[in-house]
Design an enzyme around this catalytic site. Structure first.
Site, PDB file in Angstrom:
ATOM      1  N   ASP B 115      15.502  16.634 -46.156  1.00 46.06           N
ATOM      2  CA  ASP B 115      15.407  17.871 -45.369  1.00 46.06           C
ATOM      3  C   ASP B 115      14.633  18.998 -46.041  1.00 46.06           C
ATOM      4  OD1 ASP B 115      16.985  17.061 -43.081  1.00 46.06           O
ATOM      5  OD2 ASP B 115      18.714  17.086 -44.429  1.00 46.06           O
ATOM      6  N   ASN B 143      20.722  22.077 -38.605  1.00 45.31           N
ATOM      7  CA  ASN B 143      21.100  21.245 -39.748  1.00 45.31           C
ATOM      8  C   ASN B 143      20.025  21.242 -40.823  1.00 45.31           C
ATOM      9  OD1 ASN B 143      23.718  20.158 -39.336  1.00 45.31           O
ATOM     10  ND2 ASN B 143      22.905  19.033 -37.570  1.00 45.31           N
ATOM     11  N   CYS B 164      29.031  24.300 -36.241  1.00 50.85           N
ATOM     12  CA  CYS B 164      28.704  22.937 -35.814  1.00 50.85           C
ATOM     13  C   CYS B 164      29.625  22.576 -34.663  1.00 50.85           C
ATOM     14  CB  CYS B 164      28.913  21.986 -37.001  1.00 50.85           C
ATOM     15  SG  CYS B 164      28.646  20.250 -36.612  1.00 50.85           S
ATOM     16  N   HIS B 165      29.175  21.657 -33.825  1.00 47.22           N
ATOM     17  CA  HIS B 165      30.001  21.267 -32.677  1.00 47.22           C
ATOM     18  C   HIS B 165      31.025  20.193 -33.007  1.00 47.22           C
ATOM     19  CE1 HIS B 165      26.332  22.605 -30.178  1.00 47.22           C
ATOM     20  NE2 HIS B 165      27.225  23.559 -30.184  1.00 47.22           N
ATOM     21  N   HIS B 194      30.279  17.645 -40.979  1.00 52.73           N
ATOM     22  CA  HIS B 194      30.079  16.229 -40.621  1.00 52.73           C
ATOM     23  C   HIS B 194      30.990  15.305 -41.417  1.00 52.73           C
ATOM     24  CE1 HIS B 194      25.734  17.052 -38.969  1.00 52.73           C
ATOM     25  NE2 HIS B 194      26.670  17.746 -38.360  1.00 52.73           N
ATOM     26  N   ASP B 255      31.158  14.418 -35.745  1.00 49.16           N
ATOM     27  CA  ASP B 255      30.061  13.723 -36.416  1.00 49.16           C
ATOM     28  C   ASP B 255      30.528  12.885 -37.598  1.00 49.16           C
ATOM     29  OD1 ASP B 255      27.709  14.990 -34.929  1.00 49.16           O
ATOM     30  OD2 ASP B 255      28.818  16.750 -35.602  1.00 49.16           O
TER      31      ASP B 255
END
Lengths: 452, 452
Positions: B115, B143, B164-165, B194, B255
């Protein structure tokens, strides 16, 4: 005034180790009058060791007394020092494990079962010591030193010090790069056992790293092309070691070289690429039998000597001290003959960035006050996050699995192997390993927390 | 008295996100008078968003003002809140990376490049904030939340909160096991982003875990046999999720389920086994195009609406609040309308066993005083050593690689992939990835410390 001590050797059947200890004791005047108790489960080996020890002492006229026993708790009675060199399961077991995993598609091992039997023995010895000789020092020589010493130090109140040969790799590096007077060398290689890195390397007051770089520049390629290993563990200057040095900026020392990433170890051809001819390092199907055969040859030779009362043991064994540190450390602790040694003891701040209750491998000053680690500072961040801390987590998982008996942690271990290609393969290999007759106790200990 | 605020949205071109924010703002009376600055590099998207936002506000008669800019630093001026939703490289790039690694024998990705572009953007934004709006809150939605928020919190003095969901997965669990009144549920699922685990799950004051167990016992097998995913991320009750629950004793949420071990992800068939039909979870060659296509469809629909001045936006978008928490958190911070939210903030003791300067995902009370984490205690040791701490080390390696630009750390990453079969394969894949046009900046940043 010097003090005689009582030393017990657990797993004394390792002839080479026990006789080395006898030699060093006989040759250390300040320990005159000391007493050694050999303990092993093999009566035959015990008798052989005792025979040779008594005769060697006699030839030298040294004042050391010996006894032997197959009763482990009895061996701890009145002991000042316990040296634990025992291997519960021998080379044959290790070979059977390898053969079984091979059937599941693994090359040379591949599934780490976590040393259940060794950890159990170590903890049993340590707990017995707490009860029988709580003030004694435990010197742990059998592996896994890192996991086992951390376990014993956490679970009991005894004093634990692990020893390993790995750091002698510094002298191998020195020899190769042309250092003629190793006694004028100073070095530090801290880390975790089998995971130590040459942070300081000084010769005659000057940084000796440039000598390593010159060797690599001028001679490494030819060495790798032409060198034939002189013993199975002859990998200190291998391509794999230099590759790790190039990755990390510090040279890996001793068994550290054998570790590295999984990619050095995928098959024999790859092993040879990184660790050279003819065996590809010590951990191959070619090298291991030779290593084991050599151990057996030494036992056979000891047996021959034991059966030949006329043989001169001094002639065979010599009368100079071994390179082992056990006796020197005992002499330091008992008689204040101070020395500096590479030890494995609970961290307590010696190596930055590692929790206090984890056993680290660092230099320590040893004298009557005890084993006092030298606070070496830290290792480079990259070595910490790629080598030290992952290894620390491996150890934590190993100890947690051992303590909880959670079979799914063994499964996780099997799955985390870079040789495992699928969940079903890892599961099948694990279940087959636990079905071995030799692993019955382990299979009883490890249960799945729920149906998976 | 309530306070109007100035909010800037970086990466506002994500139509769904920006319009959700507009809705929530228009429907939050206490934030009347607030101002939103949309920032994106796409002028076209900006115009569309602004058009829709202004019209939606008009239809509702709400008092919110809007502006848009493609100048990122200008967007930060006088801001009270920055919401960063930006993705530097889009789905096309991700796809190209996957196609390239496939050529090297990897299934669906396999080599984690770390990333770089996202981290660089996040740090640039955070540094600009330090200079331009040092008292503003950063709400990070793009992210990697875990790596990025930890990086920004460590390297700058700004206030960072990642969202975050994933934790909504709790409501999916609730729905499946027959909880009819989710508003009477209480739960905690702390961890790392996550990587969160349902430690507490209470319904009407009673432990609701037995309801999960009953569902597994009575209905799971049939569900796995017959269920067809209703959306690509529909994996909360998959066989893979329950397998993780059986391994760890706590249910993985959101996640977290997609993560798990590499062995859930080796190929499409395996993915379907663990994550169900028809796509094998969101991270497959079948699911991803559908997910991306749906995003594109939504953009097309927004574009259509923007070009149809007569369309009623309230009719299309509705006038109830979204499930997003950004605006509620802003309202809590600005107007003391206190609420409890799942946030990603520096640990400072909230989650035991994780260093203080690591961003953890925990519940927090949010009010005018700030974001105050609830100290949730610890996760079970097994989850710590197999899931949380390894993930923490992954993050530390990612940040160290980013900061040092050490290409050998990317190599190590590639080699550590469980899909990598040899050193040469990992090296070749890495070098090919860095030779992509789209990775030129990354290739410039990452250099080998020495010839390997």
């Amino acid at each position: 005034m010097s003090r005689a001590v009582r030393i017990s050797v657990i797993g004394a059947g390792s002839a080479q180790f026990s006789l080395g200890l006898v030699k060093d004791l006989c040759l250390t005047e300040s320990l005159a009058g000391s007493h050694v108790c050999f303990m092993d489960i093999s009566q035959e080996r015990l008798e052989m060791i005792r025979n040779l020890a008594v005769r060697y002492r006699g030839e030298l006229g040294a004042n050391i007394s010996f006894e032997s026993t197959s009763d482990r708790r009895a061996a701890l009675q009145d002991a000042d020092f316990i040296i634990n060199t025992a291997y519960v399961k021998g080379h044959r077991y290790a070979r059977a494990v390898r053969e079984l995993t091979a059937k599941h598609g693994y090359y040379y091992g591949g599934v780490n079962l976590g040393d259940f039997y060794q950890l159990k023995l170590m903890l049993d010895v340590a707990r017995d010591m707490e009860e029988i000789c709580p003030d004694a020092w435990l010197i742990q020589s059998g592996n896994p030193v890192f996991d086992g010493c951390t376990l014993m130090a956490r679970e009991t109140g005894i004093k634990v010090c692990g020893l390993c040969h790995g750091h002698y790799g510094c002298y191998e590096i020195a020899r190769m790069i042309g250092i003629e007077h190793p006694e004028r060398m100073a070095w530090q290689a801290p880390g975790l056992n089998h995971n130590i890195w040459l942070t300081h390397f000084i010769y005659d007051g000057e940084d000796a790293y440039p000598l390593i770089d010159q060797w690599i520049e001028a001679r490494a390629e030819e060495y790798w092309r032409t060198h034939v290993a002189t013993h199975t563990h002859d990998v200190q200057m291998s391509r794999g070691a230099v590759h790790q040095y190039r990755m990390y900026g510090l040279f890996p020392v001793g068994d550290t070289v054998r570790r590295g990433g999984w990619w050095y170890h995928t098959d024999l051809e790859t092993k040879k690429r990184w660790f050279g001819e003819p065996w590809g390092g010590p951990d191959t199907e070619l090298a291991r039998p030779i290593y084991v055969e050599n151990l057996e040859k030494r036992i056979a030779e000891m047996t021959r000597l034991a059966n030949d009362p006329k043989a001169s043991l001094v002639e065979v064994l010599g009368k100079s001290k071994t390179r082992e540190h056990q006796v020197a450390i005992i002499d330091g602790l008992a008689n204040d003959h101070e020395g500096q040694f590479q030890v494995n003891v609970p961290n307590r701040g010696a190596l930055a960035g590692v929790p206090d209750d984890v056993v680290v491998e660092v230099p320590a000053v040893v004298n009557k006050k005890g084993i006092q680690t030298i606070h070496v500072g830290g290792l480079p961040p990259k070595i910490m996050v790629e080598q030290i801390l992952p290894d620390w987590l491996d150890m934590e998982r190993s100890l947690l699995a051992f303590k909880t008996g959670d079979r799914s942690m063994l499964l996780w271990n099997a799955l985390e192997s870079h040789q495992t290609r699928s969940y079903d393969q890892g599961m099948a290999a694990l279940e087959d390993l636990l079905a071995m007759d030799d692993n019955r106790e382990m299979a009883d200990h490890f249960k799945f927390p729920s149906r998976l």
